[in-house]
Design a protein around this motif. Structure first.
Motif, short mmCIF file in Angstrom:
data_model
loop_
_atom_site.label_atom_id
_atom_site.label_comp_id
_atom_site.label_asym_id
_atom_site.label_seq_id
_atom_site.Cartn_x
_atom_site.Cartn_y
_atom_site.Cartn_z
N MET A 1 -3.97 5.75 0.31
CA MET A 1 -2.69 6.19 0.83
C MET A 1 -2.60 5.90 2.32
O MET A 1 -3.61 5.90 3.01
N ALA A 2 -1.36 5.68 2.78
CA ALA A 2 -1.21 5.24 4.17
C ALA A 2 0.19 5.52 4.68
O ALA A 2 1.13 5.77 3.91
N ILE A 3 0.34 5.50 5.99
CA ILE A 3 1.65 5.47 6.64
C ILE A 3 2.02 4.00 6.79
O ILE A 3 1.32 3.25 7.48
N ASP A 4 3.07 3.57 6.15
CA ASP A 4 3.52 2.19 6.24
C ASP A 4 4.63 2.06 7.27
O ASP A 4 5.44 2.98 7.44
N TYR A 5 4.68 0.92 7.95
CA TYR A 5 5.76 0.69 8.90
C TYR A 5 6.20 -0.78 8.87
O TYR A 5 5.41 -1.67 8.53
N ILE A 6 7.47 -0.98 9.19
CA ILE A 6 8.07 -2.31 9.14
C ILE A 6 9.01 -2.46 10.33
O ILE A 6 9.88 -1.62 10.54
N PRO A 109 -7.40 9.36 5.64
CA PRO A 109 -6.97 10.48 6.48
C PRO A 109 -6.92 10.12 7.95
O PRO A 109 -7.66 9.24 8.41
N ILE A 110 -6.04 10.80 8.70
CA ILE A 110 -6.02 10.68 10.15
C ILE A 110 -7.30 11.35 10.67
O ILE A 110 -7.55 12.52 10.38
N THR A 111 -8.10 10.60 11.40
CA THR A 111 -9.40 11.11 11.82
C THR A 111 -9.29 12.05 13.01
O THR A 111 -8.30 12.04 13.77
#
Length: 273
Positions: A1-6, A109-111
């Motif tokens: 899972m991730a935060i995607d950006y465009i 996860p955000i570390t």
């Protein structure tokens, strides 16, 4: 899972495949390559047509339904990307100098290190103009971190191995003079603004995080949040991290570079967090 950006810069590939279509295919190709590596590392020499794995799209509180995916199907669906990659070479939105370099991700996860790194980049009272702007923004726009805190609390137990979205169960904090800012507030300010970061907000975020020079006059700072081509052409991206840095820190730095490119082009940055 991730935060995607465009970076939402109009181009031939996006018109042909849509931004979501490109993003989906890029993920499928990456997943296929990863699965093939797993099989090969285990000594499995089967062709991708005979490789399969279970996949589910989970959200907090919903593990999602499992599906059986054939690796070759992912490869075939993503193959159309190769027909459009030629357009990326000269695209001003190509941040990474690779095909479809207008897109990227920050993996969960955000570390803990990444959250601390974000807080360390915020301005202190010795930088009065930007610090006052940060304080005003937090107070006026109500960045209390509640939306991120809710996700953090729903994430799981205290054990980092049980957590999906954040390594830390409780957000770190940093005191900036009379202002105290938490990791929840910093992340909400960046990723909690809706599906798109519009250019004027992007410019302010770049200032807050030190991705562009903060040693500016009041008039220049004001121009950061307006479409002033002169100021945008004169300000360079200054954020750099060591190649040996935490992976999440590197991905955040790449995100801010994409935010800078979107700001320079006066286009929104789409977020799927």
């Amino acid at each position: 899972m991730a935060i995607d950006y465009i970076i939402e810069y109009d181009c031939v590939p996006k018109r042909a495949l849509t931004a979501d279509g490109i993003r989906e295919r890029l993920k499928e190709r990456a997943r296929a390559e990863e699965v093939i590596q797993w099989f090969r590392a285990a000594g499995d020499t089967r062709e991708p047509t005979e490789m399969g794995f279970e996949f589910s799209h989970s959200t907090p509180g919903d593990p999602g339904d499992k599906q059986l995916i054939v690796v070759q199907d992912l490869i075939d669906h993503a193959a159309v990307l190769d027909d459009h990659a030629i357009h990326c070479a000269s695209c001003p939105a190509n941040r990474s100098d690779q095909a479809f370099g207008c897109m990227g991700f920050i993996q969960y996860p955000i570390t803990a290190r990444a959250e601390t790194w974000l807080l360390e980049r915020l301005p202190v009272p010795d930088e009065p103009l930007v610090w006052l702007l940060l304080r005003q923004g937090i107070q006026k726009l109500g960045y209390d971190g509640a939306s991120v805190k809710e996700l953090r609390e729903a994430d799981g137990g205290v054990d980092a191995n049980e957590r999906t979205y954040f390594e830390l169960p409780i957000a770190p904090e940093r005191r900036l003079g009379e202002l105290r800012v938490s990791g929840d507030q910093a992340l909400e300010m960046i990723f909690g603004v809706g599906e798109r970061v519009i250019p004027n907000h992007a410019g302010i975020l770049l200032l807050f995080l030190g991705a562009i020079d903060r040693d500016l006059e009041a008039e220049e700072i004001q121009a950061i949040s307006s479409f002033d081509e002169k100021i945008r052409d004169s300000i360079s991206f200054e954020l750099a991290v060591d190649t040996g840095a935490d992976t999440c820190v590197q991905e955040l730095a790449a995100f801010f570079q994409a935010l800078y490119v979107a700001w320079r082009l006066n286009v929104p940055l789409y977020l799927d967090a």
